[in-house]
Write an enzyme that holds these catalytic residues in place. Structure first.
Site, PDB file in Angstrom:
ATOM      1  CB  CYS A  27      -0.913  -0.031   1.232  1.00 19.54           C
ATOM      2  SG  CYS A  27      -1.759   1.515   1.588  1.00 19.54           S
ATOM      3  CB  CYS A  82       0.455   1.718   4.102  1.00 18.23           C
ATOM      4  SG  CYS A  82      -1.277   1.271   4.009  1.00 18.23           S
TER       5      CYS A  82
END
Length: 241
Positions: A166, A169
């Site tokens: 991600c 993230c």
């Protein structure tokens, strides 16, 4: 000569605007409900899951093709699809499907629908899906008991659900690591890998990542999603110290 140069520049700009508008029209983002409705109403739809084979085995939409966007031959695999038929694409949370949708449009597909929120949103909405019964079970990660013990602290407890694949993230991790050092002894900051803790994430209704949860004495006090400024973390932590 100057008027001619201006005319050429204007024509180039017009062409770019036309191509851009065509690409935007071809790549259509849809929320889960709208995605499901349109997919169901399209008899000859092509459904594409662009996650890894391991993710696909753990749960996927029925009759979907699995083309991993990280596969070096991903674009070549797209050639097996019909460019004149609609393509419905999804991933886990929407990042990879967005990239895939752009590649589909760039490669001549005329109608591409991108599921917003991905399989996380789909499964959390209790929509139907299939999974490979022979798939190897993933690590259970943190137990519910361990999690409840963690958030029971009388100090603020900031939970960060993230995944290695991600991009948002990963962008947030340096901020989280910085705050972890800065508030050592004053607050607890814990990063939890979504891929290894899917059962825990589902129980907490985590359907987007990164997601940040602030607890104190077992009570959820704050929830943040996506890319967030460092200042906001500081404010919410210090307000609850």
């Amino acid at each position: 000569m100057k008027p001619l140069k201006c005319l050429r520049a204007a024509l180039r700009l017009l062409i770019m605007l036309v191509l851009s508008s065509q690409a935007l029209f071809a790549q259509i983002p849809l929320a889960v409900d709208a995605f499901n409705h349109k997919l169901t109403a399209t008899p000859q739809s092509q459904l594409l899951d662009v996650r890894t084979p391991g993710e696909y085995a753990q749960g996927h939409l029925a009759q979907s093709h699995n083309f991993d966007i990280k596969d070096p031959v991903f674009v070549q695999k797209l050639a097996t699809l019909d460019k004149d038929k609609p393509v419905y694409v999804y991933c886990l949370s929407g990042g990879r499907s967005g990239q895939a949708a752009k590649l589909l449009v760039q490669n001549g597909f005329k109608e591409v629908y991108d599921m917003q929120g991905g399989f996380l949103k789909w499964s959390s909405a209790n929509m139907p899906f299939e999974k490979d019964e022979k798939a190897v079970s993933e690590p259970t990660g943190m137990s519910q008991e361990a999690f409840q013990k963690l958030i029971a602290s009388d100090k603020p407890v900031l939970i960060d659900f993230f995944a290695k694949w991600c991009a948002p993230c990963q962008k947030m991790l340096p901020t989280i690591h910085k705050l972890t050092e800065e508030y050592k002894g004053k607050a607890i900051i814990e990063t939890i890998d979504y891929d290894k803790n899917k059962a825990l994430a589902q129980s907490l209704q985590v359907d987007e990542i990164p997601v940040f949860l602030l607890y104190k004495k077992g009570k959820l006090l704050w929830r943040g999603i996506g890319l967030m400024p460092e200042k906001e973390f500081r404010t919410v932590i210090e307000e609850n110290m």
